[in-house]
Design an enzyme around this catalytic site. Structure first.
Site, PDB file in Angstrom:
ATOM      1  N   GLU A 284      -8.652  25.510 -14.437  1.00 34.97           N
ATOM      2  CA  GLU A 284      -8.401  26.106 -13.118  1.00 34.97           C
ATOM      3  C   GLU A 284      -9.608  25.940 -12.193  1.00 34.97           C
ATOM      4  O   GLU A 284     -10.009  26.872 -11.487  1.00 34.97           O
ATOM      5  CB  GLU A 284      -8.000  27.578 -13.269  1.00 34.97           C
ATOM      6  N   ASP A 363       0.565  32.091 -20.377  1.00 36.38           N
ATOM      7  CA  ASP A 363      -0.401  32.931 -19.679  1.00 36.38           C
ATOM      8  C   ASP A 363       0.007  34.403 -19.683  1.00 36.38           C
ATOM      9  O   ASP A 363       0.368  34.933 -18.635  1.00 36.38           O
ATOM     10  CB  ASP A 363      -0.552  32.424 -18.229  1.00 36.38           C
ATOM     11  N   GLU A 391      -1.528  42.122 -15.620  1.00 38.03           N
ATOM     12  CA  GLU A 391      -1.277  41.096 -14.607  1.00 38.03           C
ATOM     13  C   GLU A 391       0.208  40.761 -14.484  1.00 38.03           C
ATOM     14  O   GLU A 391       0.760  40.716 -13.386  1.00 38.03           O
ATOM     15  CB  GLU A 391      -2.085  39.840 -14.963  1.00 38.03           C
TER      16      GLU A 391
HETATM   17  C1  GCV Z   1      -9.643  34.548 -14.639  1.00 37.77           C
HETATM   18  C2  GCV Z   1      -4.565  33.412 -15.216  1.00 37.77           C
HETATM   19  C3  GCV Z   1      -4.979  34.359 -14.127  1.00 37.77           C
HETATM   20  C4  GCV Z   1      -6.319  33.987 -13.549  1.00 37.77           C
HETATM   21  C5  GCV Z   1      -7.337  33.981 -14.694  1.00 37.77           C
HETATM   22  C6  GCV Z   1      -6.851  32.953 -15.717  1.00 37.77           C
HETATM   23  C7  GCV Z   1      -7.749  32.897 -16.936  1.00 37.77           C
HETATM   24  O1  GCV Z   1      -4.274  32.154 -14.693  1.00 37.77           O
HETATM   25  O2  GCV Z   1      -3.999  34.404 -13.149  1.00 37.77           O
HETATM   26  O3  GCV Z   1      -6.666  34.935 -12.568  1.00 37.77           O
HETATM   27  O4  GCV Z   1      -8.607  33.668 -14.242  1.00 37.77           O
HETATM   28  O5  GCV Z   1      -5.578  33.309 -16.175  1.00 37.77           O
HETATM   29  O6  GCV Z   1      -7.369  33.463 -17.945  1.00 37.77           O
HETATM   30  O7  GCV Z   1      -8.793  32.295 -16.873  1.00 37.77           O
END
Ligand code: GCV
Length: 683
Positions: A284, A363, A391
């Site tokens: 990411e 995720d 989340e």
């Molecule tokens: C910290 C998901 C979340 C991101 C997070 C990522 C991760 O994609 O939406 O906010 O980033 O996981 O675990 O690194």
């Protein structure tokens, strides 16, 4: 003078109200041994030094090394004390708690308080005899996705739903770390032994914690040390460039390795018991070894070499996938990515590297299969990563008690025989030990977690990391007994019954009104709140449901799909491969099926989607009525502010659940043209 473990009146004491410690404080006690955790034991017991001699005390607390002889603590023989754990000996006239070391003794003290509270609630007296308790997982860690500054999109805590950070304010480590101390105390009482103090997405300002910020990092470490908790820093793989002025972060470049080694030296000079580095690389947008044509083992091992002289550990995350996918391309499957990247590297990681693997291949969805990576790397230390912050499970506005889910993951016999807890804990076979990590759900909110009932998730994480055989219901009982320790027994019995009604089935209920049958997401791509059925459908993130007029789901079979099912060992690869044996709740994760497909429950997929969304919302009637039934206790056993917050959140939950129900039901009616046989309204 204010007792040093008192919390400000506006902050809820969570599972350590004074009443939870009162039964232990009431006993004449003797505490042996020295060190910060033993000081904490004395302060918890309010034992100021003028207590009875150990041989006469009703309660003796000591690390085993501090006990000169059995008779010195009034026993005939000393029990075996397990590594990292404690033993409790109860005789007719005394209780002797012996810990393996200072931190274990402190954890044991909280365990004793817990046993007292649960015994009181259930009307069970502790029987004389010896009990021992040892952690199943060596690593029991909470990760904070806290930023020092407020990020324009993510806020101060990425995916945080409980206010700002308890560590940082206005771009600095807070001068007053009182909340951190209270937090450390709560964590120690659950068995947590490590905390990552900053976001794995390491922004420019936070990157400097590793260098300029070390004095403040040391202050945080001092607070946690008193509770037997080590700290880790999330670091950027690009640090040699960003912080060190080097032109490269290539892990095989000697100047890079040397920069990391001298940086680690400085970290340990400031924090001698520093845990190590947590790192999100090539994921990411975070920098990583791929930029230099190097593998993740190259990257992790270089950091491991820097930490090795100090006994530190690299926690390297396996959450690596292509987030620039094309929805038209059906051959790329995000679920496959972690295994494809990491399984071939098994056996190549240094022994002070732990690979941290999200529990599912996607995720943190409300329903996913386990990640096959957890079964594919027997020569690598692994940690399973869970998400306490909600989340994708209601963002601490919905009640969603996650212990049933975590227990299911940890007890799942993923390699065909061993539970995931044993695989990561390294027991029962040759695999080396890792542990369990999770993303914390805490902020500077007065209830710590936004929704007061979400405290139970934080509590349950620590307890299941300690012992995954505990049932979710038992863990909830512990949380209730401690949190409401001040309630009279009749009131406590009512609170207990209500909380089980509200919380035991809440994960299933949440799953019931959100994305169906394991298909996942259906949320807004920015906030990850829902519903937004097609929110991700044409996005780059690789999270699709492929609903059309005939059917829905992702074909991940080996025979006709992406092949993801083949990443599992037997029997799971066969189980998931066949539409006949795939569990209903994961059907759409593995298969694209027509709406008329009949589930093992006997319902068609479309009717299941219609019915379960509606039934889950109907289930909220019982939840609300149950909470209402405690109205006469509000202001007494149930603090008024606690009740007000729960009610506020229940209203939000209902409104959101209704929206989920109606949008999902209408969406599938419009796609499929199949009527809801139940006759309920579809908009
Ligand atoms: C910290 C998901 C979340 C991101 C997070 C990522 C991760 O994609 O939406 O906010 O980033 O996981 O675990 O690194």
């Amino acid at each position: 003078m204010t007792p040093d473990n008192a919390v400000a009146v506006t902050v809820h004491p969570a599972w350590l109200p004074d009443a939870a410690l009162a039964p232990l404080r009431a006993q004449p006690s003797a505490v042996l041994g020295a060190g910060p955790c033993l000081d904490r034991v004395r302060s918890e017991l309010r034992s100021g030094g003028r207590g009875p001699a150990p041989a006469e005390a009703r309660l003796v607390v000591a690390p085993v090394e501090a006990v000169a002889s059995p008779s010195s603590v009034g026993l005939d023989a000393l029990p075996e004390v397990p590594a990292g754990g404690h033993a409790i000996v109860r005789t007719a006239d005394r209780t002797v708690l012996l810990g393996a070391d200072g931190p274990a003794t402190l954890r044991g003290l909280y365990a004793l308080a817990r046993e007292e509270a649960v015994g009181r609630m259930l009307g069970r007296d502790a029987a004389p005899g010896t009990t021992t308790s040892a952690p199943e997982q060596p690593l029991r860690m909470l990760d904070h996705w806290d930023n020092m500054t407020v990020h324009p999109v993510m806020g101060q805590i990425e995916r945080g739903y409980a206010g700002g950070s308890i560590f940082y304010a206005d771009g600095e480590v807070r001068a007053d770390l009182g909340r951190v101390r209270d937090y450390a105390r709560l964590l120690a009482a659950t068995g947590v032994e490590a905390v990552g103090i900053n976001n794995v997405n390491v922004h420019a300002h936070e990157a400097r914690l590793l260098t300029d910020g070390l004095g403040d990092v040391a202050r945080i470490a001092d607070v946690f040390r008193a509770f037997g908790i080590r700290i880790f820093l999330s670091v950027s793989f690009g640090s040699p460039r960003v912080l060190g002025g080097l032109e490269t972060a290539d892990p095989l470049d000697p100047a890079v390795a040397s920069w990391w080694a001298s940086t680690a030296d400085r970290v340990y000079a400031a924090v001698p018991d520093f845990g190590g580095f947590l790192i999100k690389a090539d994921s990411e947008g975070q920098p990583g070894p791929f930029a230099y044509g190097r593998s993740h083992a190259d990257g992790a091992n270089m950091l491991a070499a820097a930490l090795r002289p100090h006994g530190g550990t690299v926690l390297w995350r396996a959450f690596v996938y292509d987030h620039h996918q094309d929805w038209r391309d059906r051959t790329t499957d995000r679920a496959r990515a972690s295994y494809d990247h990491f399984a071939p590297l098994d056996g190549t990681f240094a022994d002070n590297v732990v690979l941290q693997v999200k529990h599912g291949p996607m995720d943190f969805q409300v329903r996913e299969p386990l990640s096959p990576v957890l079964a594919a790397m027997p020569r690598t230390r692994l940690a399973i990563e869970l998400q306490v912050t909600q989340e994708y499970t209601g963002q601490q506005r919905h009640v969603c008690y996650l212990a049933p889910a975590w227990r299911e993951y940890l007890r799942f016999p993923l390699d065909g025989s061993r539970a995931v807890a044993s695989i990561v804990g390294g027991s029962g076979a040759s695999s080396p030990a890792g542990g369990v990590a999770a993303v914390s759900n805490v902020g500077d909110d007065a209830f710590w977690t936004g929704h007061p009932l979400a405290q139970a998730n934080l509590y349950a994480f620590g307890r299941l990391a300690w012992d995954s055989t505990l049932t979710a219901e038992h863990v909830l009982d512990e949380w209730i007994a401690l949190t409401f320790a001040g309630a009279g027994l009749d009131d406590l019995a009512r609170i207990r019954a209500v909380l089980h009604e509200v919380m035991d089935g809440s994960w299933a209920r949440y799953e019931g009104y959100t994305a169906p049958l394991g298909v996942g997401f259906m949320v807004d791509p920015g906030t990850h709140g829902g519903p937004s059925v097609d929110g991700y459908e044409y996005s780059r993130w690789g999270t699709y449901h492929f609903a059309d007029r005939d059917g829905i789901g992702v074909d991940r079979t080996v025979a006709t799909g992406t092949g993801f099912a083949g990443q599992f060992p037997s029997p799971w690869r066969e189980t998931y491969e066949s539409v006949d044996t795939c569990p209903d709740e994961l059907l759409l994760f593995f298969h694209h099926v027509p709406y008329s497909h009949v589930l093992r429950s006997g319902k068609t997929v479309i009717q299941h989607i219609y019915d379960s969304r509606a039934e889950a919302v109907e289930g909220l009637d019982g939840v609300e009525a149950a909470w209402d039934s405690l109205a006469d206790l509000v202001g007494g056993a149930v603090p008024a502010a606690f009740d007000a917050r729960v009610r506020e959140r229940l209203e939000v939950q209902r409104a959101s659940a209704v929206e989920w129900r109606d949008q999902v039901r209408s969406y599938f009616w419009r796609k499929s043209g199949v009527k809801d046989a139940s006759g309920r309204v579809v908009y």
